[in-house]
Write a protein that holds these residues in place. Structure first.
Motif, PDB file in Angstrom:
ATOM      1  N   HIS A  92       0.863  -1.184   0.000  1.00 52.72           N
ATOM      2  CA  HIS A  92       0.000   0.000   0.000  1.00 52.72           C
ATOM      3  C   HIS A  92       0.899   1.235   0.000  1.00 52.72           C
ATOM      4  CE1 HIS A  92       1.357   0.344   4.116  1.00 52.72           C
ATOM      5  NE2 HIS A  92       1.030  -0.943   4.275  1.00 52.72           N
ATOM      6  N   GLY A  93       0.284   2.360  -0.230  1.00 50.07           N
ATOM      7  CA  GLY A  93       1.042   3.612  -0.215  1.00 50.07           C
ATOM      8  C   GLY A  93       1.489   3.937   1.204  1.00 50.07           C
ATOM      9  N   HIS A  94       2.590   4.661   1.325  1.00 47.09           N
ATOM     10  CA  HIS A  94       3.105   5.062   2.639  1.00 47.09           C
ATOM     11  C   HIS A  94       3.018   6.579   2.742  1.00 47.09           C
ATOM     12  CE1 HIS A  94       4.701   1.100   3.563  1.00 47.09           C
ATOM     13  NE2 HIS A  94       5.142   1.048   2.316  1.00 47.09           N
TER      14      HIS A  94
ATOM     15  N   VAL B 115      -3.038  13.621   3.660  1.00 43.19           N
ATOM     16  CA  VAL B 115      -2.896  12.187   3.933  1.00 43.19           C
ATOM     17  C   VAL B 115      -4.295  11.602   4.077  1.00 43.19           C
ATOM     18  CG1 VAL B 115      -2.141  10.556   5.698  1.00 43.19           C
ATOM     19  CG2 VAL B 115      -0.651  12.457   5.047  1.00 43.19           C
ATOM     20  N   PRO B 116      -4.586  10.389   3.526  1.00 39.60           N
ATOM     21  CA  PRO B 116      -5.921   9.776   3.697  1.00 39.60           C
ATOM     22  C   PRO B 116      -6.358   9.815   5.154  1.00 39.60           C
ATOM     23  CG  PRO B 116      -4.595   8.455   2.216  1.00 39.60           C
ATOM     24  CD  PRO B 116      -3.675   9.520   2.778  1.00 39.60           C
ATOM     25  N   GLU B 117      -7.578  10.333   5.398  1.00 38.49           N
ATOM     26  CA  GLU B 117      -8.120  10.520   6.759  1.00 38.49           C
ATOM     27  C   GLU B 117      -7.927   9.263   7.613  1.00 38.49           C
ATOM     28  OE1 GLU B 117      -8.606  14.030   7.344  1.00 38.49           O
ATOM     29  OE2 GLU B 117      -9.573  12.696   8.828  1.00 38.49           O
ATOM     30  N   VAL B 118      -8.270   8.115   7.036  1.00 36.09           N
ATOM     31  CA  VAL B 118      -8.269   6.876   7.832  1.00 36.09           C
ATOM     32  C   VAL B 118      -6.921   6.657   8.522  1.00 36.09           C
ATOM     33  CG1 VAL B 118      -7.562   5.451   5.868  1.00 36.09           C
ATOM     34  CG2 VAL B 118      -8.798   4.407   7.777  1.00 36.09           C
ATOM     35  N   LEU B 119      -5.827   7.115   7.889  1.00 35.64           N
ATOM     36  CA  LEU B 119      -4.500   6.869   8.473  1.00 35.64           C
ATOM     37  C   LEU B 119      -4.246   7.751   9.683  1.00 35.64           C
ATOM     38  CD1 LEU B 119      -2.354   6.472   5.225  1.00 35.64           C
ATOM     39  CD2 LEU B 119      -3.382   4.685   6.654  1.00 35.64           C
ATOM     40  N   LEU B 120      -5.060   8.812   9.817  1.00 35.66           N
ATOM     41  CA  LEU B 120      -4.893   9.713  10.968  1.00 35.66           C
ATOM     42  C   LEU B 120      -5.885   9.340  12.063  1.00 35.66           C
ATOM     43  CD1 LEU B 120      -4.713  13.042   8.883  1.00 35.66           C
ATOM     44  CD2 LEU B 120      -2.820  11.525   9.558  1.00 35.66           C
ATOM     45  N   SER B 121      -6.746   8.344  11.777  1.00 39.14           N
ATOM     46  CA  SER B 121      -7.873   8.032  12.680  1.00 39.14           C
ATOM     47  C   SER B 121      -7.437   7.231  13.889  1.00 39.14           C
ATOM     48  CB  SER B 121      -8.902   7.184  11.922  1.00 39.14           C
ATOM     49  OG  SER B 121      -8.333   5.873  11.677  1.00 39.14           O
ATOM     50  N   GLY B 122      -6.288   6.529  13.765  1.00 40.93           N
ATOM     51  CA  GLY B 122      -5.876   5.674  14.893  1.00 40.93           C
ATOM     52  C   GLY B 122      -6.751   4.426  14.988  1.00 40.93           C
ATOM     53  N   HIS B 123      -7.680   4.262  14.013  1.00 38.46           N
ATOM     54  CA  HIS B 123      -8.588   3.115  14.022  1.00 38.46           C
ATOM     55  C   HIS B 123      -7.918   1.955  13.292  1.00 38.46           C
ATOM     56  CE1 HIS B 123     -12.130   0.706  13.882  1.00 38.46           C
ATOM     57  NE2 HIS B 123     -12.874   1.658  14.462  1.00 38.46           N
TER      58      HIS B 123
ATOM     59  N   ALA C 135      -8.233  -1.258  12.808  1.00 45.12           N
ATOM     60  CA  ALA C 135      -8.952  -2.189  11.911  1.00 45.12           C
ATOM     61  C   ALA C 135      -9.248  -1.493  10.579  1.00 45.12           C
ATOM     62  CB  ALA C 135     -10.243  -2.638  12.580  1.00 45.12           C
ATOM     63  N   GLU C 136      -9.670  -0.257  10.658  1.00 41.75           N
ATOM     64  CA  GLU C 136      -9.974   0.477   9.408  1.00 41.75           C
ATOM     65  C   GLU C 136      -8.692   0.744   8.634  1.00 41.75           C
ATOM     66  OE1 GLU C 136     -13.950   2.826  11.047  1.00 41.75           O
ATOM     67  OE2 GLU C 136     -12.354   3.917   9.932  1.00 41.75           O
ATOM     68  N   ILE C 137      -7.621   1.033   9.360  1.00 40.78           N
ATOM     69  CA  ILE C 137      -6.334   1.270   8.683  1.00 40.78           C
ATOM     70  C   ILE C 137      -5.897  -0.009   7.982  1.00 40.78           C
ATOM     71  CG2 ILE C 137      -3.872   1.688   9.096  1.00 40.78           C
ATOM     72  CD1 ILE C 137      -4.781   3.635  11.377  1.00 40.78           C
ATOM     73  N   GLU C 138      -6.058  -1.143   8.675  1.00 42.67           N
ATOM     74  CA  GLU C 138      -5.680  -2.441   8.068  1.00 42.67           C
ATOM     75  C   GLU C 138      -6.472  -2.678   6.783  1.00 42.67           C
ATOM     76  OE1 GLU C 138      -2.705  -2.720   9.704  1.00 42.67           O
ATOM     77  OE2 GLU C 138      -3.174  -4.463   8.435  1.00 42.67           O
ATOM     78  N   SER C 139      -7.798  -2.461   6.833  1.00 42.97           N
ATOM     79  CA  SER C 139      -8.566  -2.758   5.600  1.00 42.97           C
ATOM     80  C   SER C 139      -8.241  -1.724   4.518  1.00 42.97           C
ATOM     81  CB  SER C 139     -10.060  -2.812   5.880  1.00 42.97           C
ATOM     82  OG  SER C 139     -10.452  -1.694   6.600  1.00 42.97           O
ATOM     83  N   TRP C 140      -7.961  -0.468   4.898  1.00 39.12           N
ATOM     84  CA  TRP C 140      -7.545   0.507   3.864  1.00 39.12           C
ATOM     85  C   TRP C 140      -6.259   0.028   3.204  1.00 39.12           C
ATOM     86  CZ3 TRP C 140      -3.073   3.301   3.060  1.00 39.12           C
ATOM     87  CH2 TRP C 140      -3.137   4.296   2.079  1.00 39.12           C
ATOM     88  N   ARG C 141      -5.319  -0.450   4.050  1.00 40.68           N
ATOM     89  CA  ARG C 141      -4.025  -0.883   3.499  1.00 40.68           C
ATOM     90  C   ARG C 141      -4.205  -2.110   2.606  1.00 40.68           C
ATOM     91  NH1 ARG C 141      -0.045   0.296   8.740  1.00 40.68           N
ATOM     92  NH2 ARG C 141       0.556   2.418   8.047  1.00 40.68           N
ATOM     93  N   LEU C 142      -5.068  -3.034   3.033  1.00 40.52           N
ATOM     94  CA  LEU C 142      -5.283  -4.223   2.198  1.00 40.52           C
ATOM     95  C   LEU C 142      -5.922  -3.819   0.874  1.00 40.52           C
ATOM     96  CD1 LEU C 142      -5.318  -7.222   1.631  1.00 40.52           C
ATOM     97  CD2 LEU C 142      -7.517  -7.368   2.855  1.00 40.52           C
ATOM     98  N   GLU C 143      -6.935  -2.967   0.958  1.00 40.54           N
ATOM     99  CA  GLU C 143      -7.629  -2.557  -0.278  1.00 40.54           C
ATOM    100  C   GLU C 143      -6.662  -1.824  -1.197  1.00 40.54           C
ATOM    101  OE1 GLU C 143     -11.749  -0.536  -1.858  1.00 40.54           O
ATOM    102  OE2 GLU C 143     -11.483  -1.177   0.244  1.00 40.54           O
ATOM    103  N   THR C 144      -5.808  -0.977  -0.620  1.00 44.37           N
ATOM    104  CA  THR C 144      -4.859  -0.226  -1.458  1.00 44.37           C
ATOM    105  C   THR C 144      -3.833  -1.169  -2.085  1.00 44.37           C
ATOM    106  OG1 THR C 144      -5.127   1.511   0.176  1.00 44.37           O
ATOM    107  CG2 THR C 144      -3.409   1.832  -1.458  1.00 44.37           C
TER     108      THR C 144
ATOM    109  N   SER D  41     -10.855 -14.272   2.095  1.00 45.14           N
ATOM    110  CA  SER D  41     -12.293 -13.905   2.063  1.00 45.14           C
ATOM    111  C   SER D  41     -12.423 -12.373   2.078  1.00 45.14           C
ATOM    112  CB  SER D  41     -12.979 -14.500   3.299  1.00 45.14           C
ATOM    113  OG  SER D  41     -12.243 -14.032   4.450  1.00 45.14           O
ATOM    114  N   LYS D  42     -11.542 -11.712   2.835  1.00 46.78           N
ATOM    115  CA  LYS D  42     -11.620 -10.237   2.902  1.00 46.78           C
ATOM    116  C   LYS D  42     -11.331  -9.659   1.520  1.00 46.78           C
ATOM    117  CE  LYS D  42     -10.575  -7.032   6.567  1.00 46.78           C
ATOM    118  NZ  LYS D  42     -11.566  -6.263   5.859  1.00 46.78           N
ATOM    119  N   GLU D  43     -10.354 -10.261   0.814  1.00 47.44           N
ATOM    120  CA  GLU D  43     -10.001  -9.745  -0.520  1.00 47.44           C
ATOM    121  C   GLU D  43     -11.152  -9.984  -1.491  1.00 47.44           C
ATOM    122  OE1 GLU D  43      -5.276 -10.653   0.386  1.00 47.44           O
ATOM    123  OE2 GLU D  43      -6.411 -11.935  -0.990  1.00 47.44           O
ATOM    124  N   VAL D  44     -11.794 -11.150  -1.397  1.00 44.69           N
ATOM    125  CA  VAL D  44     -12.929 -11.437  -2.287  1.00 44.69           C
ATOM    126  C   VAL D  44     -14.034 -10.418  -2.027  1.00 44.69           C
ATOM    127  CG1 VAL D  44     -14.765 -13.097  -2.769  1.00 44.69           C
ATOM    128  CG2 VAL D  44     -12.377 -13.883  -2.532  1.00 44.69           C
ATOM    129  N   GLU D  45     -14.255 -10.146  -0.758  1.00 45.26           N
ATOM    130  CA  GLU D  45     -15.292  -9.161  -0.361  1.00 45.26           C
ATOM    131  C   GLU D  45     -14.999  -7.808  -1.023  1.00 45.26           C
ATOM    132  OE1 GLU D  45     -15.512  -9.312   4.033  1.00 45.26           O
ATOM    133  OE2 GLU D  45     -15.808  -7.113   3.792  1.00 45.26           O
TER     134      GLU D  45
END
Ligand code: 4FV
Length: 262
Positions: free
Chosen positions: A177-179, A191-199, A201-210, A230-234
């Motif tokens: 994913h992008g850094h 910077v993508p909001e999610v990366l500043l969220s401290g969340h 799980a959301e950061i993980e799925s953003w990184r996987l999707e990216t 399964s997460k990637e298929v989703e």
């Protein structure tokens, strides 16, 4: 792990041993690295390491005697080390081979020059023939350093805190994913909001999707023979839904060309 480079230009390799993660790995004793001059294994006063090819033709060939002597001498102090010939005819180097090599006790790199090395060395002394790419270089030294660099960082403890070899490109056959780092806004781009969220799980799925996006766009071949989680298929199914909606939207606003039910 022991690394030895056999070359007529050892001075090309020494600076590589004196910088960055390779230097620290040597200083911490996790690896040893040496570059031996093939001329030191010649017996004539001109220290000849190459000669004209039998059968004629242009260029020179590296003589077998200095190479055999250098390999035997190096193996004397590292008998379990495997011999790697860097050549365009070799297996194409990749992360899987780097991981395989990182599990070995040692590697002895033969660096070809000129047209290459005498075939009797390839047949009788070489365990692995490796290529870093389908192009012809002037010598194998840079190729040996490329392989060594990719292997050293996979040796546990060499990377230290700043990175982890587990989570990176090709570690799961996906591109990374992008850094992002400070500042939060650079020349108007945030910077993508999610990366500043401290969340996390959301950061993980953003990184996987990216990672999936990068891989789908830049290296679709990596996805072809890869079983998706399964997460990637989703994620891919959601993309498909979004693309279908897009296409449907296009046909509604009369973009005739799209109505062909493609
Ligand atoms: C090479 C490569 C490479 C070929 C002739 C050295 C040169 C000269 N090595 N991946 N591509 N070697 O081009 O590893 O001997």
């Amino acid at each position: 792990m022991k690394f030895a480079v056999l070359t007529i230009f050892p001075e090309m390799c020494r600076p590589f041993f004196e910088h960055g993660i390779v230097r620290r790995a040597i200083e911490s004793g996790k690896i040893s690295a040496s570059a031996a001059d093939l001329r030191d294994f010649t017996s004539d006063r001109h220290k000849t390491t190459d000669d004209r090819p039998y059968g004629g033709g242009c260029g020179m060939v590296m003589k077998p005697e200095p190479l055999a002597a250098a390999i035997r001498s190096t193996k004397a102090s590292a008998p379990e080390s495997r011999v790697v010939l860097m050549s365009p005819q070799g297996r194409r180097f990749n992360q899987a081979i780097a991981q395989e090599f990182a599990s070995l006790p040692g590697l002895i790199f033969i660096c070809g020059r000129y047209e290459g090395v005498d075939e009797r060395i390839c047949q009788n002394f070489v365990d692995y023939e490796v290529s870093i790419g389908d192009y012809v270089m002037t010598g194998g030294e840079l190729a040996a350093m490329v392989v060594m660099d990719a292997v050293v960082r996979l040796i546990p403890g060499t990377l230290g805190g700043e990175a982890s070899a587990e989570r990176e490109s090709f570690s799961n056959d996906l591109l990374e994913h992008g850094h992002y780092t400070r500042p939060p806004v650079f020349e108007g781009e945030a910077v993508p909001e999610v990366l500043l969220s401290g969340h996390h799980a959301e950061i993980e799925s953003w990184r996987l999707e990216t990672s999936l996006i990068h891989t789908a766009l830049k290296r679709k071949d990596l996805l072809q023979n890869r079983c998706l989680s399964s997460k990637e298929v989703e994620i891919l199914k959601r993309w498909r839904r979004e693309i279908d909606t897009l296409i449907h939207g296009q046909s509604v606003c009369g973009a005739g060309s799209l109505s062909g039910g493609q």
